[in-house]
Design a protein around this motif. Structure first.
Motif, PDB file in Angstrom:
ATOM      1  N   LYS A  72       0.857  -1.178   0.000  1.00 13.29           N
ATOM      2  CA  LYS A  72       0.000   0.000   0.000  1.00 13.29           C
ATOM      3  C   LYS A  72       0.893   1.228   0.000  1.00 13.29           C
ATOM      4  O   LYS A  72       1.341   1.677   1.062  1.00 13.29           O
ATOM      5  CB  LYS A  72      -0.926  -0.027   1.225  1.00 13.29           C
ATOM      6  N   PRO A  73       1.168   1.765  -1.171  1.00 15.64           N
ATOM      7  CA  PRO A  73       2.179   2.836  -1.274  1.00 15.64           C
ATOM      8  C   PRO A  73       1.794   4.097  -0.528  1.00 15.64           C
ATOM      9  O   PRO A  73       0.720   4.649  -0.701  1.00 15.64           O
ATOM     10  CB  PRO A  73       2.263   3.093  -2.784  1.00 15.64           C
ATOM     11  N   THR A  74       2.687   4.530   0.331  1.00 15.34           N
ATOM     12  CA  THR A  74       2.530   5.784   1.048  1.00 15.34           C
ATOM     13  C   THR A  74       3.889   6.470   1.110  1.00 15.34           C
ATOM     14  O   THR A  74       4.926   5.816   1.155  1.00 15.34           O
ATOM     15  CB  THR A  74       2.028   5.565   2.484  1.00 15.34           C
TER      16      THR A  74
ATOM     17  N   GLY B 284       7.010  -7.623  -5.110  1.00 12.55           N
ATOM     18  CA  GLY B 284       6.589  -7.374  -6.485  1.00 12.55           C
ATOM     19  C   GLY B 284       6.486  -5.905  -6.849  1.00 12.55           C
ATOM     20  O   GLY B 284       5.778  -5.550  -7.791  1.00 12.55           O
ATOM     21  N   CYS B 285       7.200  -5.056  -6.116  1.00 12.40           N
ATOM     22  CA  CYS B 285       7.210  -3.625  -6.418  1.00 12.40           C
ATOM     23  C   CYS B 285       8.504  -3.252  -7.141  1.00 12.40           C
ATOM     24  O   CYS B 285       9.482  -3.986  -7.095  1.00 12.40           O
ATOM     25  CB  CYS B 285       7.071  -2.807  -5.138  1.00 12.40           C
TER      26      CYS B 285
ATOM     27  N   LYS C 122       3.471  -4.155  -8.696  1.00 22.89           N
ATOM     28  CA  LYS C 122       2.334  -3.715  -7.899  1.00 22.89           C
ATOM     29  C   LYS C 122       2.337  -2.210  -7.673  1.00 22.89           C
ATOM     30  O   LYS C 122       1.274  -1.582  -7.608  1.00 22.89           O
ATOM     31  CB  LYS C 122       2.334  -4.440  -6.552  1.00 22.89           C
ATOM     32  N   CYS C 123       3.516  -1.633  -7.512  1.00 18.16           N
ATOM     33  CA  CYS C 123       3.623  -0.200  -7.310  1.00 18.16           C
ATOM     34  C   CYS C 123       5.061   0.240  -7.584  1.00 18.16           C
ATOM     35  O   CYS C 123       5.953  -0.595  -7.761  1.00 18.16           O
ATOM     36  CB  CYS C 123       3.211   0.207  -5.890  1.00 18.16           C
TER      37      CYS C 123
ATOM     38  N   ALA D 196       4.883   6.079  -4.753  1.00 16.20           N
ATOM     39  CA  ALA D 196       5.157   6.640  -3.438  1.00 16.20           C
ATOM     40  C   ALA D 196       6.636   6.978  -3.318  1.00 16.20           C
ATOM     41  O   ALA D 196       7.476   6.408  -4.015  1.00 16.20           O
ATOM     42  CB  ALA D 196       4.745   5.673  -2.337  1.00 16.20           C
ATOM     43  N   PHE D 197       6.913   7.904  -2.427  1.00 15.13           N
ATOM     44  CA  PHE D 197       8.282   8.344  -2.180  1.00 15.13           C
ATOM     45  C   PHE D 197       8.673   8.005  -0.745  1.00 15.13           C
ATOM     46  O   PHE D 197       7.904   8.212   0.191  1.00 15.13           O
ATOM     47  CB  PHE D 197       8.410   9.859  -2.401  1.00 15.13           C
ATOM     48  N   LYS D 198       9.878   7.484  -0.592  1.00 16.09           N
ATOM     49  CA  LYS D 198      10.460   7.251   0.725  1.00 16.09           C
ATOM     50  C   LYS D 198      11.724   8.114   0.795  1.00 16.09           C
ATOM     51  O   LYS D 198      12.648   7.925   0.006  1.00 16.09           O
ATOM     52  CB  LYS D 198      10.822   5.780   0.925  1.00 16.09           C
TER      53      LYS D 198
END
Length: 205
Positions: free
Chosen positions: A3-5, A32-33, A143-144, A185-187
């Motif tokens: 769940k990308p955040t 799988g991202c 997936k993302c 999403a960005f980390k």
């Protein structure tokens, strides 16, 4: 991971930020991202005009390079079934327009079993990033997409003000950092000295 955040990790030099980033990258791959690791922002020094457009183009180029480099690190990269010729052609066109000199476009043509189309991209650069990410996920089943931002201060001779000036437009863009609905999403893995600057950004809670 699934769940990308967008989130921020702060720490002093040597506190383990990069080790944590490597753990996130490893876990994302197993889930799988697709991860795009960005450590060198030195090419963006001195940019004055349209910084967000320039930075988004920089992100797309980094994603293209990461995808191409990943071809040698995976046993096989296969397309999903029933991927349209249009999507394969458009993805190849993105790769060609945002590639570096080290990328062999003929290799991608063979992988995609396609030729390039007319280079038509959305005029809005953030929409370009979303479109490219949708193509990458839709063609290869990721997936993302995660952008792991881990700036290397060596390139800035420990000049944190210069680095913040570069990454601030990226961090300050809610339409980018809140793009979870588009599976992006960005980390951020940042020096603790950036924390006070981050808290001034309007969308950050």
């Amino acid at each position: 991971i699934e769940k990308p955040t967008t989130c921020f990790v702060f720490g002093k030099a040597g506190s383990g930020k990069t080790s944590l980033r490597l753990m996130v990258e490893n876990h994302a791959t197993k889930a799988g991202c697709f991860s795009v690791i960005i450590t060198d922002f030195s090419l963006l020094r001195g940019i004055q005009d349209n910084p967000i457009e320039t930075i988004v183009d920089f992100l797309i180029k980094a994603a293209v390079i990461s995808f191409y480099n990943g071809l040698d690190q995976q046993e096989s990269v296969t397309m999903l079934a029933d991927v349209s010729t249009k999507d394969r052609s458009l993805f190849l066109t993105y790769c060609d327009n945002y590639r570096s000199v080290d990328i062999n476009i003929n290799r991608l043509e063979k992988l995609l079993d396609s030729n390039q189309g007319t280079p038509y991209f959305p005029s809005n650069h953030i929409e370009r990033l979303i479109e490219f990410s949708d193509l990458l996920r839709g063609i290869f089943g990721y997936k993302c997409i995660y952008f792991l931002i881990d700036p290397n201060m060596v390139y800035f001779q420990k000049n944190r003000t210069a680095l913040w000036k570069i990454i601030n437009p990226l961090i300050s863009s809610p339409s980018l950092n809140e793009a979870a609905g588009y599976k992006i999403a960005f980390k951020y893995f940042l020096d603790i000295e950036f924390k006070n600057e981050l808290l001034k950004v309007s969308w950050v809670e």
